[in-house]
Write a protein that holds these residues in place. Structure first.
Motif, PDB file in Angstrom:
ATOM      1  N   THR A   1       0.814  -1.220   0.000  1.00 37.79           N
ATOM      2  CA  THR A   1       0.000   0.000   0.000  1.00 37.79           C
ATOM      3  C   THR A   1       0.848   1.270   0.000  1.00 37.79           C
ATOM      4  O   THR A   1       0.394   2.318  -0.444  1.00 37.79           O
ATOM      5  CB  THR A   1      -0.934   0.022   1.218  1.00 37.79           C
ATOM      6  N   ASP A   2       2.083   1.177   0.494  1.00 34.17           N
ATOM      7  CA  ASP A   2       2.962   2.350   0.493  1.00 34.17           C
ATOM      8  C   ASP A   2       3.867   2.397  -0.733  1.00 34.17           C
ATOM      9  O   ASP A   2       4.814   3.181  -0.788  1.00 34.17           O
ATOM     10  CB  ASP A   2       3.801   2.403   1.769  1.00 34.17           C
ATOM     11  N   GLY A   3       3.605   1.537  -1.732  1.00 38.51           N
ATOM     12  CA  GLY A   3       4.332   1.588  -2.987  1.00 38.51           C
ATOM     13  C   GLY A   3       5.582   0.734  -3.061  1.00 38.51           C
ATOM     14  O   GLY A   3       6.261   0.720  -4.090  1.00 38.51           O
ATOM     15  N   GLU A   4       5.912  -0.004  -2.002  1.00 39.85           N
ATOM     16  CA  GLU A   4       7.084  -0.873  -2.036  1.00 39.85           C
ATOM     17  C   GLU A   4       6.813  -2.092  -2.910  1.00 39.85           C
ATOM     18  O   GLU A   4       5.770  -2.726  -2.813  1.00 39.85           O
ATOM     19  CB  GLU A   4       7.452  -1.324  -0.621  1.00 39.85           C
TER      20      GLU A   4
END
Length: 411
Positions: free
Chosen positions: A289-292
């Protein structure tokens, strides 16, 4: 609930100690890991013994791929590299060999028959694209013939440009960045051991891009967009797709965006020996969800005829695929291209259940390979294993473990 979804939830749930909800008899199937015959025999946990572990004297033993031969025996093609010269983390790059073992039983008791590829180990050799090291074998049988996929490399110094701002790129890095995928075709294991097989002068798959800011062998032109097969193509897994009679070859590459990230791609062919044409898109990539973007390793892919689904198990470096601790994780797909992560995605923890009833944690449990039945149901899991941190050791301490998987049918 679809049958394929039940397969995933029931299998992973039982391995985690939970149970499958009651369904109709034809849908209710579960898998669990069985105990292994293994004992720790050294004070520092670096030595093991038992029916369920395969080792070779004076060698590190790593990834091993199983198959049943025409004679009914079970064969194991494995990677081995000599102890006493280099630490483990360097040794596999500088001189891994491929060897063969056999057993009357699939779950262990394998007997070493000999090495058949790169027998000279660490001796410097640039005579062919795979002359210096061969590693991570993966064996399949299609239409009555055996196909052994593997990675190989040699030292490219003097052959291509090498860019390194800090000076000369070290030999290990040069060889590691020059790894490609090859295949050997053969009719019997007796022929394989004798060297009577078809081995190709050129690799089966070669990287199309070589993008890295610095310390890079044969860099691509500035501005090149890296593809999944960037710098290296390694760790092959091959599966036949019944819907269109295609062969899918899964591979790993290295992306730097900006730091290292292992990525996977897939190449498609009409034949087990190629030519394989890679797609431009990544496979098995999960974004948080944080783009990782999460990094996987060592996928083993197979097709289950009953479920009409593809499955993949792989090493979850961080535990973020399974929302737990580092372990072996599971994904599934209808077409072998688009992959989904199930709700219960942990396939197996990094531990072994012993015949004694004890459970031991292990530092490494990776390079998973499976022995399947004719339908595509897993029977035995084969994995490279070490109880302790193997990377700095020069004296051995790793082995291949064979873990039976039990199917429970009925309510």
């Amino acid at each position: 609930m679809k049958k394929g979804s039940l397969f995933i939830i029931a299998w992973t749930g039982l391995l985690l100690g939970s149970s499958c909800r009651s369904l109709s008899p034809e849908e209710d199937c579960r898998y669990r890991s069985e105990a292994v015959d293994l004992q720790i025999v050294s004070a520092d946990s670096s030595r093991v013994a038992g029916h369920s572990c395969f080792q070779v004297d004076n060698h590190f033993v790593w990834g091993a791929s199983p198959i049943q031969g025409e004679d009914g025996k079970y064969y194991l093609v494995f990677a081995g590299f000599e102890t006493g010269t280099y630490r483990f983390s360097d040794a596999w790059v500088l001189g891994s060999k491929l060897g063969l073992a056999v057993s009357d039983n699939p779950d262990g008791g394998y007997y070493f028959l000999g090495f058949f590829l790169n027998q000279d180990g660490y001796a410097p050799d640039t005579s062919s694209w795979d002359a210096q090291t061969v590693h991570n074998p993966h064996i399949r049988k299609f239409d009555g013939k055996y196909y052994l996929y593997y990675i190989g490399g040699t030292d490219p110094i003097g052959q291509v440009p090498i860019t390194c701002s800090s000076g000369e790129l070290d030999r290990r890095s040069r060889i590691q960045q020059w790894l490609k995928i090859g295949v050997i075709e053969f009719d019997s294991f007796e022929q394989l051991l004798k060297g009577d097989y078809t081995r190709f002068d050129q690799p089966l798959l070669t990287p199309r891009t070589r993008v890295k800011q610095d310390a890079i062998v044969d860099p691509s032109p500035e501005g090149t967009k890296p593809l999944p097969d960037n710098i290296i193509v390694v760790n092959p897994s091959v599966v036949y797709r019944p819907s269109d009679q295609k062969y899918l070859l899964y591979f790993k590459g290295n992306i730097y965006d900006p730091t290292w990230r292992g990525v996977h791609g897939v190449a498609i062919s009409n034949s087990p020996t190629g030519p394989f044409v890679p797609l431009d898109r990544e496979i098995f990539t999960v974004e948080t969800t944080d783009g990782e973007k999460l990094s996987a390793e060592d996928p083993y892919v197979w097709y289950n005829q009953d479920d009409q689904l593809f499955y993949a198990i792989f090493k979850d470096f961080t535990g973020k695929f399974t929302k737990g601790e580092p372990s072996l994780a599971l994904m599934y797909s209808k077409d072998g291209i688009d992959w989904l992560l199930p709700e219960h995605s942990q396939f197996l923890k990094k531990e072994l259940i012993l015949n004694s009833g004890d459970t031991i944690r292990v530092d490494r449990l990776e390079r998973p390979q499976l022995l399947l039945d004719d339908i595509g149901n897993p029977q035995i899991l084969y994995a490279a294993c070490s109880v302790i941190n193997i990377n700095p050791r020069t004296d051995g301490g790793c082995f291949n473990v064979q873990i039976p998987l039990k199917r429970i049918a009925g309510k």
